[in-house]
Design a protein around this motif. Structure first.
Motif, PDB file in Angstrom:
ATOM      1  N   GLY A   1       0.828  -1.196   0.000  1.00  0.00           N
ATOM      2  CA  GLY A   1       0.000   0.000   0.000  1.00  0.00           C
ATOM      3  C   GLY A   1       0.865   1.250   0.000  1.00  0.00           C
TER       4      GLY A   1
ATOM      5  N   TYR B   1     -15.039   6.795  -6.606  1.00  0.00           N
ATOM      6  CA  TYR B   1     -13.751   6.182  -6.259  1.00  0.00           C
ATOM      7  C   TYR B   1     -13.717   4.797  -6.876  1.00  0.00           C
TER       8      TYR B   1
ATOM      9  N   SER C   1      -8.544  -1.676  -5.639  1.00  0.00           N
ATOM     10  CA  SER C   1      -7.434  -0.969  -4.993  1.00  0.00           C
ATOM     11  C   SER C   1      -6.152  -0.910  -5.803  1.00  0.00           C
TER      12      SER C   1
ATOM     13  N   SER D   1      -4.875  -1.598   6.126  1.00  0.00           N
ATOM     14  CA  SER D   1      -6.053  -1.270   6.922  1.00  0.00           C
ATOM     15  C   SER D   1      -5.697  -0.761   8.315  1.00  0.00           C
TER      16      SER D   1
ATOM     17  N   HIS E   1     -10.533   0.375  -0.156  1.00  0.00           N
ATOM     18  CA  HIS E   1     -10.239   0.895  -1.493  1.00  0.00           C
ATOM     19  C   HIS E   1      -9.711   2.320  -1.469  1.00  0.00           C
ATOM     20  N   TYR E   2      -9.711   2.970  -0.288  1.00  0.00           N
ATOM     21  CA  TYR E   2      -9.034   4.256  -0.182  1.00  0.00           C
ATOM     22  C   TYR E   2      -7.528   4.081  -0.364  1.00  0.00           C
ATOM     23  N   GLU E   3      -7.039   2.899  -0.042  1.00  0.00           N
ATOM     24  CA  GLU E   3      -5.617   2.604  -0.207  1.00  0.00           C
ATOM     25  C   GLU E   3      -5.301   2.421  -1.687  1.00  0.00           C
ATOM     26  N   LEU E   4      -4.098   2.804  -2.063  1.00  0.00           N
ATOM     27  CA  LEU E   4      -3.611   2.622  -3.431  1.00  0.00           C
ATOM     28  C   LEU E   4      -2.467   1.621  -3.387  1.00  0.00           C
TER      29      LEU E   4
END
Length: 397
Positions: A76, A320, A324, A371, A381-384
């Protein structure tokens, strides 16, 4: 049966003590087996540890001039600690050491290249690691007074054991004294030294749309992704910087959110995600062999994967992406690459040729990578995520 035993023992002894014959047999064995077989005898350890054997073994296991990745190291970029990543096996379960053989407390992966990893240490140095052999080499930035005034620094790595046992490190930096002017230093493992400022170039302050981090090595060149009309690549052998087009054919009436830059079997790819109310589609573009242009290859709809895997929870966040990360890797049995997507804690792949989705790996229940730093109301899914291809081989440092 008992009468044949002496003959069998005699044949085994002949092989065991015939170094040339034994070498040819060992060359055909998997890498993991060779690591274990070092303890069989001093002769076996001598053969397997020899740099020439290590190089020959790697070259013996290529397919049509390319190595196949053993696993993906999934990391991440936004919410994960620098040294945290997960392993996604592609061939067999491969337990890559989590750098426990390195004395540094924090190690960050910068790039993976044909079996070796370029990592950054918080001890102001860079590490070249082979997780398979648990070996590493520490490399410091060159002794240059200009480095005391660096405002930006980007490091990339070039290594192809099928052509040479040597590797190069490329360091591009900008000084506070000369903003928008970049210098390129080059380290060679063959000489063990840096060549300073072999290339200098300037970028307009308003046009710094080239991502000089996350370099991709392909066809003897280090490539960098860009968001403008052009980007750059560095030809390692010629030691020169060249431009390549980055303008993509417009395929979607929506703003871009991210570009995932990767390569497979000598071809560059870009996967583009978009800002939409339900972001389940992305486009895949392929670079022409002569570097003249990008061609649209396929629009992939991750929503179609739900038909095969109903348990997937996608598109949970408005505007969004419902996944991910995206990576494009080579398929061991086919010339066409496959698209790897991580969504809802699961790793799925799309086969271009068959047009079908497949479950590659399930990270399992519990805390997913990244997380730990997400809020209670945040979605994974905010994580890339970024994927580093891992190649299991005996490459020496």
């Amino acid at each position: 049966m008992g009468m044949k035993t002496p003959m069998i023992n005699s044949a085994a002894e002949k092989i065991a003590y015939n170094q040339d014959l034994l070498t040819q047999i060992l060359l055909r064995l998997p890498t993991k087996s060779l690591i274990k077989f070092k303890s069989v005898s001093k002769l076996w350890q001598f053969i397997i540890s020899d740099p020439d054997f290590c190089l020959s073994h790697t070259r013996h296991h290529h397919r049509n001039g390319f190595l196949s990745p053993t696993a993906l190291l999934l990391k991440g970029d936004r919410f994960s600690p620098p040294s945290e990543f997960s392993i996604v096996p592609l061939k067999h379960y491969s337990k890559v050491p989590f750098f426990h053989y390195i004395p540094d407390s924090h190690v960050k992966i910068l790039q993976s290249c044909n079996g070796l990893l370029l990592c950054e240490s918080y001890r102001q140095s860079y590490l070249i690691c082979n997780p398979t052999t648990k070996k590493f080499r520490r490399i410091y930035c060159p002794s240059n007074s200009a480095y005391n005034f660096i405002s930006k620094c980007f490091v990339s790595f070039a290594f192809d054991p099928l052509t040479s046992p040597d590797y190069r490190i490329i360091c591009i930096w900008e000084s506070y004294r000369e903003p928008c002017k970049f210098n390129l230093d080059l380290y060679s493992s063959k000489t063990g030294s840096w060549d300073l400022c072999i290339v200098s170039f300037e970028v307009d302050e308003d046009e710094q749309e080239i991502e000089l981090n996350n370099g991709v090595f392909c066809n003897g060149r280090i490539h960098w992704c860009g968001y403008g009309e052009e980007s750059l690549y560095f030809d390692v052998e010629k030691e020169c910087l060249e431009t390549m087009p980055m303008a993509l054919p417009s395929r979607m009436d929506a703003p871009e959110t991210c570009r995932y830059f990767s390569e497979s079997r000598g071809v560059l790819y870009v996967a583009v995600t978009y800002c939409m109310s339900v972001g389940l589609e992305f486009d895949v573009f392929e670079m022409a062999r002569d570097y003249s242009e990008w061609n649209w290859k396929k629009r992939v709809n991750v929503g179609d994967a739900v038909k095969a895997f109903p348990e997937l929870e996608l598109g949970c966040i408005e505007y969004y992406p419902g996944f991910s990360g995206v990576c494009i890797i080579g398929s061991e049995k086919q010339e066409e690459p496959m698209v790897v997507v991580w969504a809802d804690g699961k790793i799925i792949s799309f086969d271009f040729r068959q047009g079908a989705w497949k479950m590659l790996y399930d990270l399992g229940p519990g805390i997913k990578i990244g997380s730990l730093y997400l809020g209670e109301d945040d979605h994974l899914h905010y994580e890339l995520f970024h994927a580093y291809q891992y190649f299991e081989n005996l490459s020496c440092l």
